[in-house]
Design an enzyme around this catalytic site. Structure first.
Site, PDB file in Angstrom:
ATOM      1  N   ARG A 123      -9.942 -11.411   2.509  1.00 22.98           N
ATOM      2  CA  ARG A 123     -10.819 -12.482   2.013  1.00 22.98           C
ATOM      3  C   ARG A 123     -10.176 -13.854   2.174  1.00 22.98           C
ATOM      4  O   ARG A 123     -10.859 -14.852   2.380  1.00 22.98           O
ATOM      5  CB  ARG A 123     -11.212 -12.195   0.557  1.00 22.98           C
ATOM      6  N   LYS A 180       0.845  -1.194   0.000  1.00 22.74           N
ATOM      7  CA  LYS A 180       0.000   0.000   0.000  1.00 22.74           C
ATOM      8  C   LYS A 180       0.879   1.242   0.000  1.00 22.74           C
ATOM      9  O   LYS A 180       1.910   1.259   0.661  1.00 22.74           O
ATOM     10  CB  LYS A 180      -0.843   0.043   1.286  1.00 22.74           C
TER      11      LYS A 180
HETATM   12  N1  BES Z   1      -7.926  -3.573   4.425  1.00 16.63           N
HETATM   13  C1  BES Z   1      -8.080  -3.247   3.060  1.00 16.63           C
HETATM   14  C2  BES Z   1      -9.383  -2.504   2.749  1.00 16.63           C
HETATM   15  C3  BES Z   1      -9.586  -1.162   3.387  1.00 16.63           C
HETATM   16  C4  BES Z   1      -9.429  -0.020   2.650  1.00 16.63           C
HETATM   17  C5  BES Z   1     -10.028  -1.050   4.702  1.00 16.63           C
HETATM   18  C6  BES Z   1      -9.662   1.234   3.228  1.00 16.63           C
HETATM   19  C7  BES Z   1     -10.250   0.178   5.275  1.00 16.63           C
HETATM   20  C8  BES Z   1     -10.090   1.320   4.547  1.00 16.63           C
HETATM   21  C9  BES Z   1      -8.059  -4.524   2.209  1.00 16.63           C
HETATM   22  O1  BES Z   1      -7.274  -5.556   2.697  1.00 16.63           O
HETATM   23  C10 BES Z   1      -7.542  -4.154   0.866  1.00 16.63           C
HETATM   24  O2  BES Z   1      -6.428  -3.706   0.811  1.00 16.63           O
HETATM   25  N2  BES Z   1      -8.318  -4.341  -0.173  1.00 16.63           N
HETATM   26  C11 BES Z   1      -7.909  -4.009  -1.490  1.00 16.63           C
HETATM   27  C12 BES Z   1      -8.437  -5.056  -2.428  1.00 16.63           C
HETATM   28  C13 BES Z   1      -7.856  -4.978  -3.805  1.00 16.63           C
HETATM   29  C14 BES Z   1      -6.390  -5.302  -3.791  1.00 16.63           C
HETATM   30  C15 BES Z   1      -8.600  -5.926  -4.708  1.00 16.63           C
HETATM   31  C16 BES Z   1      -8.482  -2.638  -1.841  1.00 16.63           C
HETATM   32  O3  BES Z   1      -9.586  -2.304  -1.422  1.00 16.63           O
HETATM   33  O4  BES Z   1      -7.777  -1.875  -2.495  1.00 16.63           O
HETATM   34 ZN    ZN Z   2      -5.245  -5.423   2.125  1.00 10.12          ZN
END
Ligand code: BES
Ligand code: ZN
Ligand code: ZN
Length: 533
Positions: free
Chosen positions: A373, A299
């Site tokens: 997931r 991230k």
């Molecule tokens: N924990 C994050 C989602 C999240 C985003 C929670 C903002 C709280 C605030 C999750 O694990 C994630 O990173 N999801 C990705 C999925 C993608 C890689 C398909 C996302 O939402 O970008």
């Molecule tokens: Zn994530």
């Protein structure tokens, strides 16, 4: 001296008479009284003002103090807009009795809904603390409109949520100077409703504490330890698996996510069994990523800032369990949390890895940041195999859901319309905002992998991100499943009407409502079936 989160340290406190919530910094004691406002000797007396007019109680007091209240209100052009306050000293009072009256603006009566009252409770406690009072008495606003029971419940809930503070790691500043202890009397309140609200609010604040803990403190092992301390305190069954047990059980998806961290994963299971045979067995699953860096699909720095909240689903489920242990509904409730940390190291999982989940299904990792997931499907499979009749799952799962619904509303996904309705209605009653999103089967095609059974994302495409995540989860159970994507409402970056910035404890209230109504629901449904409706 710091107090233990959530536990009442006062020896005089028995839940029947006096309700205390002690968070780290402010301890609020709510006392419901049968007596009228003017009969309770507190230094501060709070009167609600609706669109420039007093309630009946307010009018009585105005007469008692020779119209001093209404006169001051007029002279200072106090309109009683929501949250507006006016502190009036009572010079004539001698000895006992109130020394100050606080006029508390509630806006226009006609437009007021139950949420206005919850917010009023929160705002009121913050204002009393700001003014430095340690004791006050307040009337249960809008008892006439919503009934004494509901009005008492919501006002008390709002007060205890609004009084929450998180200053555990502050060593300087004004904390402790103001509002350390606050005793709030609710005049003419419905005692049992206040008691119940206190149990629920305390559970929400417990969840907030968990989310607010920094990730170097709240590791998966620490989350598990807090869950077991709570379980032992409240008489819940508890079982915690360590890394090796997780691997041996075959939870390859959870294990894969966790393998990059020096802080090993835990699988947490809590069970509440009612005294009489249970009418239903319901499982709650919570996402428990104590920190999410994204892993090798790293991230950006900004996106990591709030990622300690990635265990807010787990916090919600554990908070709900805490309230359930006290409220004792007649359904069996099982809570499952797959706790892990998503980190980078020589042993971390990578893009293109194939993981074998507990279900036996294989998953190709296309993005290590879609880790939630992966951890969840092992927990869902396990919950299903243990005999859950219906599953409700909470997770900060996708940024896409925040884009779709914003920071106040959770996405609701379900494979079963009736179960969806139950959860949606519970959320409505609890005052938490959820909105249904579709589980479009045609999109499932995009999750098929050339190498394994499934892939964890649909590759470069960013369309329907929240739906894709929900479809992935639903591949792992045929039981009624509701998935609540709480990525938006789990964490507040700014103070909000029911509390400060940080963890919100979202989901606790909905889950408690759901489980308390679950038994009634199943009876009602049985009756409907009998009479053939
Ligand atoms: N924990 C994050 C989602 C999240 C985003 C929670 C903002 C709280 C605030 C999750 O694990 C994630 O990173 N999801 C990705 C999925 C993608 C890689 C398909 C996302 O939402 O970008
Ligand atoms: Zn994530
Ligand atoms: Zn995550």
């Amino acid at each position: 001296m710091r107090k233990q989160a959530g536990s009442c340290q006062q020896t005089h406190c028995s839940l029947r008479l006096c309700l205390c919530y002690s968070s780290h910094d402010m301890e609020i004691t709510l006392k419901s009284a049968r007596r009228y406002l003017g009969e309770i000797p507190a230094p501060l007396l709070v009167i609600g003002v609706w669109g420039g007019a007093f309630s009946d109680e307010g009018n009585k007091l105005d007469v008692r103090y020779n119209q001093a209240l209404s006169r001051t209100m007029r002279e200072l052009y106090f309109k009683g807009e929501f949250g507006q306050t006016l502190l009036i000293p009572l010079r004539s009072s001698k000895g006992e009795g109130p020394r100050f009256v606080l006029l508390f603006g509630l806006g226009k009566k006609r437009g007021a809904d139950i949420e206005t009252l919850r917010k009023a409770g929160a705002r009121l406690v913050q204002e009393i603390a700001r003014l430095g009072f340690k004791e006050a008495v307040c009337e249960v606003f809008l008892s006439g409109k919503f009934g004494k029971k509901q009005a008492s419940y919501v006002l008390a809930e709002g007060a205890l949520l609004g009084g929450y503070t998180w200053e555990k790691y502050k060593t300087t500043g004004p904390a402790g100077k103001r509002g350390e202890k606050l005793r709030l009397w609710l005049a003419r309140a419905w005692g049992p409703a206040v008691e119940q609200a206190a149990i629920v609010a305390e559970a929400v604040n417990f969840a907030r504490d968990l989310v607010n803990e920094p990730p170097n403190v709240l590791t998966p092992a620490e989350l598990a330890r807090r869950a077991s301390v709570m379980a032992r305190e409240l008489g819940l069954e508890v079982e915690i698996w360590d890394e090796e047990q997780i691997r041996q059980a075959g939870m390859g998806a959870l294990y894969g996510v966790a393998q990059g961290s020096a802080n090993p994963p835990r699988f947490i299971q809590l069970t509440y069994k009612p005294q009489n045979p249970a009418s239903r067995v319901i499982a709650m699953v919570g996402k428990g990523l104590t920190f999410d860096t994204g892993g090798y699909s790293l991230k950006p720095a900004e996106a990591q800032i709030t990622m300690k909240c990635d265990m807010a689903g787990a916090a919600g489920v554990l908070g709900a369990m805490r309230a359930i242990a006290r409220l004792k509904p007649s359904v069996e409730v099982r809570a499952y949390v797959a706790a892990a940390e998503n980190m980078i190291s020589g042993s971390a999982y990578r893009v293109s890895d194939v993981l074998t989940s507990l279900s036996g299904k294989t998953i190709e990792v296309l993005n290590t940041d879609a880790e939630g997931r992966l951890t969840l499907v092992d927990a869902i499979t396990y919950a299903d195999r243990q005999g859950a009749e219906a599953i409700v799952e909470l997770s900060t799962l996708t940024g896409a859901c925040v884009v779709a619904l914003g920071e106040k509303i959770a996405g609701l996904f379900a494979n079963d319309a009736r179960w969806a309705r139950e959860v949606q209605e519970a959320a409505e009653r609890a005052g938490e905002k959820v909105w249904p999103l579709p589980m479009e089967k045609e999109y499932l095609e995009a999750l098929k992998s050339n190498t394994a059974d499934l892939k964890n994302t649909h590759g470069r495409s960013r369309s329907a991100g929240a739906i894709m995540a929900a479809l992935f989860l639903a591949e792992f159970t045929r039981k009624p499943l509701v998935h609540l994507d709480i990525a938006g409402p789990a964490y507040a970056e700014k103070p909000h009407s029911l509390g400060p910035a940080g963890g919100t404890g979202f989901g606790v209230r909905t889950l408690v409502e759901l489980l308390q109504a679950a038994e009634k629901k199943s009876c009602a449904e049985a009756v409907k079936e009998l009479v053939g409706v």
